[in-house]
Design an enzyme around this catalytic site. Structure first.
Site: not given
Length: 773
Positions: A130, A444, A574, A654, A707, A739
């Site tokens: 990740n 999202i 995760w 997603h 981001h 995202c």
């Protein structure tokens, strides 16, 4: 004498000092010198923690990403940032996130558009972790030029501490393999330009008295065709004249058919991941030349469970007798992927804490193994006894095993993962119920996590705020979020997730079988840190987790409100996952828990439910031969969680920042009504798969790179959507960010979403498609 060493150490700091320093610098609140001083302080602290090792990694520290560091060392900067003046660190941040510090950009005169930022580098997952890296960019005109300043500065710092330094580099073949050629150039054609720069770098390090360099080539644990195998021989025969000894480091998997290649490259040593690749060891013993070091990664650098030290010694001691000084031991990979120090944890259940090892404790385990191999087990008898007792307690603990959950998993049938009707039959029913326009707009899930939200959550945990007051504060944030979305004109709304600390931790906190740390932070990318929950036992859902919040949000608007859930595969990938049963079993347990939540949401009248599977791709084994098994249970877990609903209920999923063109058939098999994906940084490249695969359902390609602080214009969004309409029928397209928006500010989010809604209206008008009634 067995040598002990490390491949890399977490760089964020035990209290996330690097995160806060970076964000302060970007906001213009602190100086560049202060940021650099903090970096030096962290490096000093981390080297001190490793000073008992025979070799300590240097160059593993990065202000944002180690791959981006390597690009700058090699002089491989995108053309769009080459004209900026000033400190190289600011160009570094421009590639990483689209801009540097506010004060830096506001005073720059090099580019007239600088204050709006430049396009950030593409970001994707580092192998099957990740962690996200900034993808190197190549073209037919790419030239390389050495800038060793970063590495030399860190080497000089380490020398002042008396550290036995082992510089860490990303190897030339892996560097090329991980990059992208923007103009279709064959990346391997660049190898001959790249190798002289590596040779030059090794020569520079040799003049500094460096004896060993760790050359990371994890691409060797993947399937390589003949050209890439030949590239390894070309590269390392070119570099073999260096006076420096090279330790070729592989990790994250088995060498398998690459064993002969790796063993016979002209390097002084080979490191392998003996957690995932222990089966390689015996064959390598017969393949390695008699002078070559074999480094074994015997401690898991990816998970936080204690190592069975006695079991490791049982199989490593005979190797130590056979290899003598040629045997090195280390963690399997860099400890970047685990938290810093378990001693920081004061609230974790004592039993569970006794089963764990963070980075600092993994180094302690390494030292115990080193002492035992050098001087015999008697000198560490107490440490081995304590280790064995902790492992035995974990195996016997009643909180780990739940017979009811185990029985439920055994009762899973194929029918549990099937919708009542096909997508073709469901779609018109959903259209009649939802009454959405063409190119429907949505987000999202999350909206900005403001200082007020974080303060309320902190005060609740500290006992300074009762739940009723906290609930009131979160409802006020939800109301604000709904009002903003209605004002913007979005079509399908979200409640904003004000009450959620993290998309995985929030759910784990409400599931039996999970534990939570205070300081178990790991870096995801840049300043973004996550605190993976600890999956230690069988998973069950005691009560509904989200229904009350979604019902409240829906009561505020007549527009459809999405119920927001994290999917079982993402929760699994995760988390720090238990290592005492197959990952598939844990995933099926999570799927049953999420399924119960989905059905509760539907019962509460929620018409759209999004089940995020952002981490589906990153859990994919690195070798294609192993994909089928993983994709079977991963896709089936999603289907179990999603497919108990009626035809009229629309299921979304997603995915983000992963290359998944090669598994598009499996994504289609998930049978979500709508999938939203990241495509903005890749300039819609991820939609290339749809040119050759007739994806049957609806899709929302992300048009807003969340981001980066850069705000996309309407024209930017229209350009991206035009590319999408060339691959996917307009009637099946949605428009959305790539995202969640929790890391952004409202001042950035509002104009970006305004532009997104305006772009949708323009598309409808240009295609003569109706606006919503």
């Amino acid at each position: 004498m067995t040598t002990i060493h490390n491949l890399g150490f977490p760089r964020i700091g035990a209290k996330r000092e690097l995160k806060f320093a970076l964000e302060s610098y970007w906001r213009g609140e602190t100086s560049r010198d202060a940021l650099k001083a903090l970096g030096a302080e962290l490096r000093q602290r981390h080297w001190t923690a490793q000073q008992e090792l025979d070799w300590v990694p240097v160059g593993d520290f990065a202000f944002y990403d180690q791959v981006l560091d390597m690009s700058f060392t090699l002089g491989n900067l995108p053309e769009r940032v080459q004209g900026f003046n000033g400190d190289a660190l600011d160009n570094y941040f421009r590639v990483a996130r689209g801009r540097s510090a506010i004060r830096t950009e506001s005073h720059s005169t090099a580019h007239t558009h600088c204050c709006a930022g430049v396009a950030a580098g593409e970001m994707t997952k580092w192998f099957d972790t990740n962690y996200h890296y900034i993808v190197p960019e190549f073209s037919s005109t790419t030239e390389f030029k050495l800038d060793a300043s970063r590495l030399l500065e860190q080497l000089a710092e380490a020398r002042t501490q008396g550290i036995q330094a082992k510089p860490v580099l990303i190897g030339p073949v892996t560097y090329l393999a991980l990059g992208k050629a923007k103009d279709g150039t064959s990346k391997l054609e660049l190898l001959q330009r790249l190798l002289p720069i590596y040779a030059q770098l090794l020569d520079v390090l040799a003049t500094q008295g460096v004896e060993w360099v760790q050359m990371d080539e994890p691409i060797l644990v993947t399937e390589l065709d003949a050209d890439w195998q030949h590239a390894f021989n070309t590269a390392y025969h070119h570099l073999k004249s260096s006076k420096i000894k090279l330790l070729l480091a592989t990790y994250f998997g088995q060498l398998a058919e690459n064993k002969y290649l790796a063993a016979n490259l002209p390097v002084a040593g080979l490191h392998i991941d003996a957690i995932n690749g222990q089966d390689d060891v015996q064959q390598l013993l017969g393949l390695l030349p008699a002078h070559k070091v074999l480094s074994l990664g015997v401690i898991n650098g990816r998970n936080i469970w204690k190592t069975d030290l006695t079991a490791v010694l049982d199989w490593v001691e005979p190797l130590a007798e056979r290899l003598g000084e040629r045997l090195w031991i280390a963690p399997s990979c860099s400890l970047l992927h685990v938290p810093v120090d378990l001693n920081s944890e004061q609230k974790l259940d004592a039993d569970i804490k006794s089963w764990l090892a963070y980075a600092q404790q993994k180094l302690d385990e390494l030292r115990v193994l080193g002492k035992a191999l050098r001087h015999g087990r008697d000198c560490v008898k107490a440490e081995l006894a304590d280790n064995a007792a902790a492992l035995a307690a974990r195996r016997a603990s009643p909180c780990v095993h739940n017979p009811a959950v185990q029985a439920a998993v055994k009762q899973i049938s194929a029918g549990l993962g099937r919708r009542q009707s096909s997508y073709e039959a469901r779609a018109p029913k959903q259209a009649r119920r939802l009454k959405l326009p063409a190119f429907p707009t949505t987000t999202i899930g999350s909206f900005p996590q403001t200082a007020e939200i974080r303060q309320a959550r902190s005060e609740l945990k500290a006992g300074l705020l009762d739940f009723a007051c906290y609930q009131g504060a979160m409802r006020a944030e939800i109301e604000r979020c709904v009002q903003e979305q209605e004002a913007l004109g979005l079509d399908v709304l979200v409640h904003g997730e004000a009450e959620r600390n993290d998309m995985v931790e929030y759910f784990g906190e409400q599931l039996d079988g999970y534990a939570f740390s205070q300081f178990g932070w790991v870096q995801s990318y840049g300043s973004r840190c996550v605190k993976p929950p600890i999956l230690f036992g069988d998973i069950s859902r005691p009560k509904a987790m989200t229904t009350e919040w979604i019902q409240y949000a829906q009561s505020l608007t007549p527009k459809p409100m999405k119920g927001m859930l994290t999917g079982p595969v993402t929760i699994l990938n995760w988390s720090f996952v238990r290592d005492d049963q197959p990952r598939s079993t844990s995933c099926y347990q999570l799927a049953l828990a999420i399924r119960a939540e989905v059905l509760d949401l539907e019962k509460a009248g929620v018409r759209v439910i999004q089940i995020d599977e952002a981490a589906l791709r990153e859990g994919l084994p690195l070798r294609k031969a192993q994909w089928k098994e993983y994709l079977h249970w991963a896709v089936e877990s999603f289907r179990i969680s999603a497919n108990g609903v009626a035809d009229e209920t629309q299921i979304h999923t997603h995915m983000c920042y992963s290359e998944f063109n090669d598994i598009i058939a499996s994504i289609a098999a998930m049978d979500a009504d709508v999938i939203t994906i990241e495509t903005s940084r890749s300039d819609m490249e991820l939609l290339d798969a749809f040119e050759h695969f007739d994806y049957p359902n609806e899709i929302g390609p992300g048009v807003y790179d969340i981001h980066s602080p850069n705000i996309p214009t309407k024209a930017d969004i229209l350009q991206l959507m035009q590319k999408a309409t060339e691959r996917i029928p307009a009637e099946r397209l949605w428009i959305n960010p790539d995202c969640g928006l929790k890391t952004r500010q409202w001042a950035e989010v509002i104009p970006a979403l305004q532009h997104m809604v305006e772009a949708a209206k323009t598309l409808r008008q240009s295609m003569k498609l109706a606006e919503p009634v």
